[in-house]
Design a protein around this motif. Structure first.
Motif, PDB file in Angstrom:
ATOM      1  N   GLY A  51       0.792  -1.227   0.049  1.00 54.27           N
ATOM      2  CA  GLY A  51      -0.068   0.032  -0.029  1.00 54.27           C
ATOM      3  C   GLY A  51       0.995   1.359  -0.187  1.00 54.27           C
ATOM      4  O   GLY A  51       0.651   2.172  -0.640  1.00 54.27           O
ATOM      5  N   MET A  52       2.043   1.103   0.777  1.00 56.41           N
ATOM      6  CA  MET A  52       2.893   2.425   0.783  1.00 56.41           C
ATOM      7  C   MET A  52       3.368   2.652  -0.508  1.00 56.41           C
ATOM      8  O   MET A  52       3.438   3.753  -1.206  1.00 56.41           O
ATOM      9  CB  MET A  52       3.999   2.182   1.750  1.00 56.41           C
ATOM     10  CG  MET A  52       3.547   2.185   3.109  1.00 56.41           C
ATOM     11  SD  MET A  52       5.157   1.820   4.172  1.00 56.41           S
ATOM     12  CE  MET A  52       4.553   1.931   5.850  1.00 56.41           C
ATOM     13  N   ALA A  53       3.845   1.424  -1.223  1.00 56.95           N
ATOM     14  CA  ALA A  53       4.580   1.754  -2.533  1.00 56.95           C
ATOM     15  C   ALA A  53       3.477   2.177  -3.580  1.00 56.95           C
ATOM     16  O   ALA A  53       3.647   3.189  -4.219  1.00 56.95           O
ATOM     17  CB  ALA A  53       5.093   0.325  -3.115  1.00 56.95           C
ATOM     18  N   ARG A  54       2.062   1.938  -3.427  1.00 53.33           N
ATOM     19  CA  ARG A  54       1.297   2.269  -4.519  1.00 53.33           C
ATOM     20  C   ARG A  54       1.040   3.740  -3.999  1.00 53.33           C
ATOM     21  O   ARG A  54       0.895   4.632  -5.025  1.00 53.33           O
ATOM     22  CB  ARG A  54      -0.120   1.585  -4.353  1.00 53.33           C
ATOM     23  CG  ARG A  54       0.038   0.109  -4.909  1.00 53.33           C
ATOM     24  CD  ARG A  54      -1.457  -0.204  -4.865  1.00 53.33           C
ATOM     25  NE  ARG A  54      -1.325  -1.755  -4.941  1.00 53.33           N
ATOM     26  CZ  ARG A  54      -2.006  -2.781  -4.176  1.00 53.33           C
ATOM     27  NH1 ARG A  54      -2.647  -2.259  -3.322  1.00 53.33           N
ATOM     28  NH2 ARG A  54      -1.678  -3.958  -4.343  1.00 53.33           N
ATOM     29  N   TYR A  55       0.970   4.094  -2.822  1.00 51.76           N
ATOM     30  CA  TYR A  55       0.571   5.358  -2.476  1.00 51.76           C
ATOM     31  C   TYR A  55       1.743   6.461  -2.972  1.00 51.76           C
ATOM     32  O   TYR A  55       1.724   7.365  -3.429  1.00 51.76           O
ATOM     33  CB  TYR A  55       0.356   5.490  -0.925  1.00 51.76           C
ATOM     34  CG  TYR A  55       0.461   7.158  -0.543  1.00 51.76           C
ATOM     35  CD1 TYR A  55      -0.968   7.730  -0.446  1.00 51.76           C
ATOM     36  CD2 TYR A  55       1.723   7.597  -0.131  1.00 51.76           C
ATOM     37  CE1 TYR A  55      -0.885   8.946   0.082  1.00 51.76           C
ATOM     38  CE2 TYR A  55       1.487   8.974   0.370  1.00 51.76           C
ATOM     39  CZ  TYR A  55       0.500   9.685   0.463  1.00 51.76           C
ATOM     40  OH  TYR A  55       0.210  11.028   0.872  1.00 51.76           O
ATOM     41  N   PHE A  56       2.886   6.120  -2.555  1.00 49.91           N
ATOM     42  CA  PHE A  56       4.051   6.862  -3.139  1.00 49.91           C
ATOM     43  C   PHE A  56       4.101   7.068  -4.650  1.00 49.91           C
ATOM     44  O   PHE A  56       4.485   7.781  -5.152  1.00 49.91           O
ATOM     45  CB  PHE A  56       5.534   6.658  -2.445  1.00 49.91           C
ATOM     46  CG  PHE A  56       5.491   6.769  -1.015  1.00 49.91           C
ATOM     47  CD1 PHE A  56       5.145   8.145  -0.504  1.00 49.91           C
ATOM     48  CD2 PHE A  56       5.541   5.758  -0.186  1.00 49.91           C
ATOM     49  CE1 PHE A  56       5.304   8.019   0.852  1.00 49.91           C
ATOM     50  CE2 PHE A  56       5.505   5.827   1.334  1.00 49.91           C
ATOM     51  CZ  PHE A  56       5.295   7.174   2.002  1.00 49.91           C
ATOM     52  N   ALA A  57       4.130   6.009  -5.480  1.00 53.39           N
ATOM     53  CA  ALA A  57       3.912   6.068  -6.845  1.00 53.39           C
ATOM     54  C   ALA A  57       2.909   6.926  -7.415  1.00 53.39           C
ATOM     55  O   ALA A  57       3.062   7.698  -8.485  1.00 53.39           O
ATOM     56  CB  ALA A  57       3.720   4.576  -7.268  1.00 53.39           C
ATOM     57  N   LYS A  58       1.750   6.925  -6.726  1.00 59.22           N
ATOM     58  CA  LYS A  58       0.661   7.746  -7.134  1.00 59.22           C
ATOM     59  C   LYS A  58       1.089   9.350  -6.810  1.00 59.22           C
ATOM     60  O   LYS A  58       0.620  10.474  -7.549  1.00 59.22           O
ATOM     61  CB  LYS A  58      -0.650   7.642  -6.604  1.00 59.22           C
ATOM     62  CG  LYS A  58      -1.613   8.270  -6.929  1.00 59.22           C
ATOM     63  CD  LYS A  58      -3.123   7.855  -6.433  1.00 59.22           C
ATOM     64  CE  LYS A  58      -4.276   8.605  -6.797  1.00 59.22           C
ATOM     65  NZ  LYS A  58      -5.482   7.942  -6.324  1.00 59.22           N
ATOM     66  N   HIS A  59       1.633   9.566  -5.708  1.00 59.01           N
ATOM     67  CA  HIS A  59       1.874  11.037  -5.256  1.00 59.01           C
ATOM     68  C   HIS A  59       3.320  11.370  -5.446  1.00 59.01           C
ATOM     69  O   HIS A  59       3.636  12.648  -5.073  1.00 59.01           O
ATOM     70  CB  HIS A  59       1.680  11.102  -3.635  1.00 59.01           C
ATOM     71  CG  HIS A  59       0.302  10.921  -3.309  1.00 59.01           C
ATOM     72  ND1 HIS A  59      -0.293   9.559  -3.071  1.00 59.01           N
ATOM     73  CD2 HIS A  59      -0.830  11.675  -3.124  1.00 59.01           C
ATOM     74  CE1 HIS A  59      -1.603   9.881  -2.775  1.00 59.01           C
ATOM     75  NE2 HIS A  59      -1.888  10.908  -2.927  1.00 59.01           N
ATOM     76  N   CYS A  60       4.109  10.973  -6.368  1.00 57.88           N
ATOM     77  CA  CYS A  60       5.326  11.380  -6.961  1.00 57.88           C
ATOM     78  C   CYS A  60       5.027  11.964  -8.325  1.00 57.88           C
ATOM     79  O   CYS A  60       5.537  11.311  -9.381  1.00 57.88           O
ATOM     80  CB  CYS A  60       6.221  10.251  -6.788  1.00 57.88           C
ATOM     81  SG  CYS A  60       7.344   9.990  -5.316  1.00 57.88           S
ATOM     82  N   ALA A  61       4.142  12.899  -8.490  1.00 60.12           N
ATOM     83  CA  ALA A  61       3.860  13.472  -9.809  1.00 60.12           C
ATOM     84  C   ALA A  61       4.679  14.509 -10.418  1.00 60.12           C
ATOM     85  O   ALA A  61       4.763  14.763 -11.447  1.00 60.12           O
ATOM     86  CB  ALA A  61       2.386  13.696  -9.653  1.00 60.12           C
ATOM     87  N   GLN A  62       5.412  15.343  -9.347  1.00 58.29           N
ATOM     88  CA  GLN A  62       6.020  16.456  -9.845  1.00 58.29           C
ATOM     89  C   GLN A  62       7.411  15.937 -10.321  1.00 58.29           C
ATOM     90  O   GLN A  62       8.126  14.979 -10.164  1.00 58.29           O
ATOM     91  CB  GLN A  62       6.380  17.429  -8.650  1.00 58.29           C
ATOM     92  CG  GLN A  62       4.961  17.959  -7.922  1.00 58.29           C
ATOM     93  CD  GLN A  62       4.249  18.924  -8.751  1.00 58.29           C
ATOM     94  OE1 GLN A  62       4.734  19.571  -9.708  1.00 58.29           O
ATOM     95  NE2 GLN A  62       2.885  18.737  -8.799  1.00 58.29           N
ATOM     96  N   ASP A  63       7.959  16.821 -11.452  1.00 53.12           N
ATOM     97  CA  ASP A  63       9.233  16.444 -12.087  1.00 53.12           C
ATOM     98  C   ASP A  63      10.447  16.188 -11.102  1.00 53.12           C
ATOM     99  O   ASP A  63      11.004  15.322 -11.105  1.00 53.12           O
ATOM    100  CB  ASP A  63       9.591  17.342 -13.096  1.00 53.12           C
ATOM    101  CG  ASP A  63       8.688  17.403 -14.342  1.00 53.12           C
ATOM    102  OD1 ASP A  63       8.112  16.708 -14.533  1.00 53.12           O
ATOM    103  OD2 ASP A  63       8.800  18.566 -14.846  1.00 53.12           O
ATOM    104  N   TYR A  64      10.394  17.216  -9.935  1.00 49.01           N
ATOM    105  CA  TYR A  64      11.429  17.004  -9.167  1.00 49.01           C
ATOM    106  C   TYR A  64      11.350  15.751  -8.238  1.00 49.01           C
ATOM    107  O   TYR A  64      12.291  14.951  -7.827  1.00 49.01           O
ATOM    108  CB  TYR A  64      11.553  18.214  -8.132  1.00 49.01           C
ATOM    109  CG  TYR A  64      10.622  18.398  -7.002  1.00 49.01           C
ATOM    110  CD1 TYR A  64      10.875  17.862  -5.612  1.00 49.01           C
ATOM    111  CD2 TYR A  64       9.366  18.908  -7.493  1.00 49.01           C
ATOM    112  CE1 TYR A  64       9.988  17.940  -4.655  1.00 49.01           C
ATOM    113  CE2 TYR A  64       8.413  19.010  -6.231  1.00 49.01           C
ATOM    114  CZ  TYR A  64       8.749  18.547  -4.999  1.00 49.01           C
ATOM    115  OH  TYR A  64       7.664  18.691  -4.007  1.00 49.01           O
ATOM    116  N   GLN A  65       9.809  15.371  -7.837  1.00 47.45           N
ATOM    117  CA  GLN A  65       9.825  14.091  -7.052  1.00 47.45           C
ATOM    118  C   GLN A  65      10.353  12.888  -7.927  1.00 47.45           C
ATOM    119  O   GLN A  65      10.682  12.170  -7.370  1.00 47.45           O
ATOM    120  CB  GLN A  65       8.245  14.018  -6.631  1.00 47.45           C
ATOM    121  CG  GLN A  65       7.651  15.218  -5.612  1.00 47.45           C
ATOM    122  CD  GLN A  65       6.573  15.144  -5.693  1.00 47.45           C
ATOM    123  OE1 GLN A  65       5.760  14.917  -6.521  1.00 47.45           O
ATOM    124  NE2 GLN A  65       5.977  15.308  -4.419  1.00 47.45           N
TER     125      GLN A  65
END
Length: 105
Positions: A51-65
């Motif tokens: 769940g953490m991995a899915r959450y972070f994949a979804k919320h790393c949307a900005q170019d710098y992220q």
């Protein structure tokens, strides 16, 4: 990097608080805090790491992220959200150094 450092890194680059991640995963914020500080390790085969991995994949949307994440995962390009989630999960669950104790499942 060990799990707690990886989790802290992901939370910092996404601006995620312990409370927010806990709500997303139906966990207690104090448990997230203990994971983040290294007082607890993840259980083998746990669902919350996925769940953490899915959450972070979804919320790393900005170019710098995305760039910071690609650098940390040692990949050359961002992938789609599903592939990125799989790569984050693999990175989070890589072998820990000797003496690091996971919680038994």
């Amino acid at each position: 990097m060990v799990f707690c450092e990886k989790l802290d890194f992901l939370m910092k680059i996404t601006g995620t608080t312990n409370s927010l991640l806990a709500r997303q995963l139906a966990l207690d914020p104090s448990f997230i805090s203990r994971l983040r500080r290294g007082q607890r390790g993840p259980a083998k085969g746990d669902a919350y790491t996925t769940g953490m991995a899915r959450y972070f994949a979804k919320h790393c949307a900005q170019d710098y992220q995305r760039k910071a994440l690609c650098d940390a995962l040692k990949i050359s390009e961002p992938f789609d959200e599903s592939e990125l989630g799989s790569r984050i999960f693999q990175w989070l669950t890589d072998a820990q150094p000797p003496g690091y104790k996971n919680i038994p499942s």
